[in-house]
Design a protein around this motif. Sequence first.
Motif, PDB file in Angstrom:
ATOM      1  N   GLU A   1     -12.943  10.124   8.110  1.00 33.72           N
ATOM      2  CA  GLU A   1     -13.570  11.006   7.117  1.00 33.72           C
ATOM      3  C   GLU A   1     -13.351  12.473   7.465  1.00 33.72           C
ATOM      4  N   TRP A   2     -13.361  12.805   8.740  1.00 28.20           N
ATOM      5  CA  TRP A   2     -13.113  14.182   9.168  1.00 28.20           C
ATOM      6  C   TRP A   2     -11.677  14.569   8.838  1.00 28.20           C
ATOM      7  N   ILE A   3     -10.752  13.667   9.138  1.00 31.80           N
ATOM      8  CA  ILE A   3      -9.340  13.934   8.854  1.00 31.80           C
ATOM      9  C   ILE A   3      -9.149  14.158   7.358  1.00 31.80           C
ATOM     10  N   GLN A   4      -9.764  13.305   6.535  1.00 31.68           N
ATOM     11  CA  GLN A   4      -9.639  13.444   5.083  1.00 31.68           C
ATOM     12  C   GLN A   4     -10.218  14.770   4.604  1.00 31.68           C
ATOM     13  N   SER A   5     -11.332  15.185   5.187  1.00 35.68           N
ATOM     14  CA  SER A   5     -11.933  16.455   4.756  1.00 35.68           C
ATOM     15  C   SER A   5     -11.028  17.633   5.100  1.00 35.68           C
ATOM     16  N   VAL A   6     -10.333  17.564   6.210  1.00 35.44           N
ATOM     17  CA  VAL A   6      -9.387  18.634   6.564  1.00 35.44           C
ATOM     18  C   VAL A   6      -8.254  18.675   5.545  1.00 35.44           C
ATOM     19  N   PHE A   7      -7.683  17.526   5.211  1.00 36.29           N
ATOM     20  CA  PHE A   7      -6.611  17.494   4.218  1.00 36.29           C
ATOM     21  C   PHE A   7      -7.090  18.043   2.879  1.00 36.29           C
TER      22      PHE A   7
END
Length: 157
Positions: free
Chosen positions: A11-17
């Motif tokens: 979820e953190w990775i997706q929020s960065v993208f």
Amino acid sequence: MIDQSGILPAEWIQSVFASINAERTVSKFAGFAARAQDGDAARLFVAVEDWLNEGIDLPAGVARTCLHEWYGENAPGRGAWAVDGVTVDLSALDVPALVVASAQDRLVPAESSLAIAKILQRAETLTPEIGHIGMMTGRACEAVVWEKVAGWLPGRL
């Protein structure tokens, strides 16, 4: 976050993208909401979004390598990346390599991807006029990426 949980949550990775171009993220979903929801285009949109968002959490070691060593420190490009204490000398690799660098990538600019081709001894490059995700899921990906990669592979493995 990594130290506390031992992972970097998907979820953190997706929020960065999503935050890289937040306006485009919002307009993408607003555009979807304004279209018919029962056609092939809607099913394709949902399938791609499901694929993009079904990421897995990265184990701490992988996350640190990707974020700190590769991205933050550019260790591979500087000849300083090590695996299990052994330095990986990319310039010493005498094997065929194909570097695929999206010419329209907003996440990984082509010049960043193509930098490794200058280090590898036997690198060839493919720079399709297509985006980061489009290289795998776009309408033109089969012709401009997949078929060219498949044509490059025979005799090189």
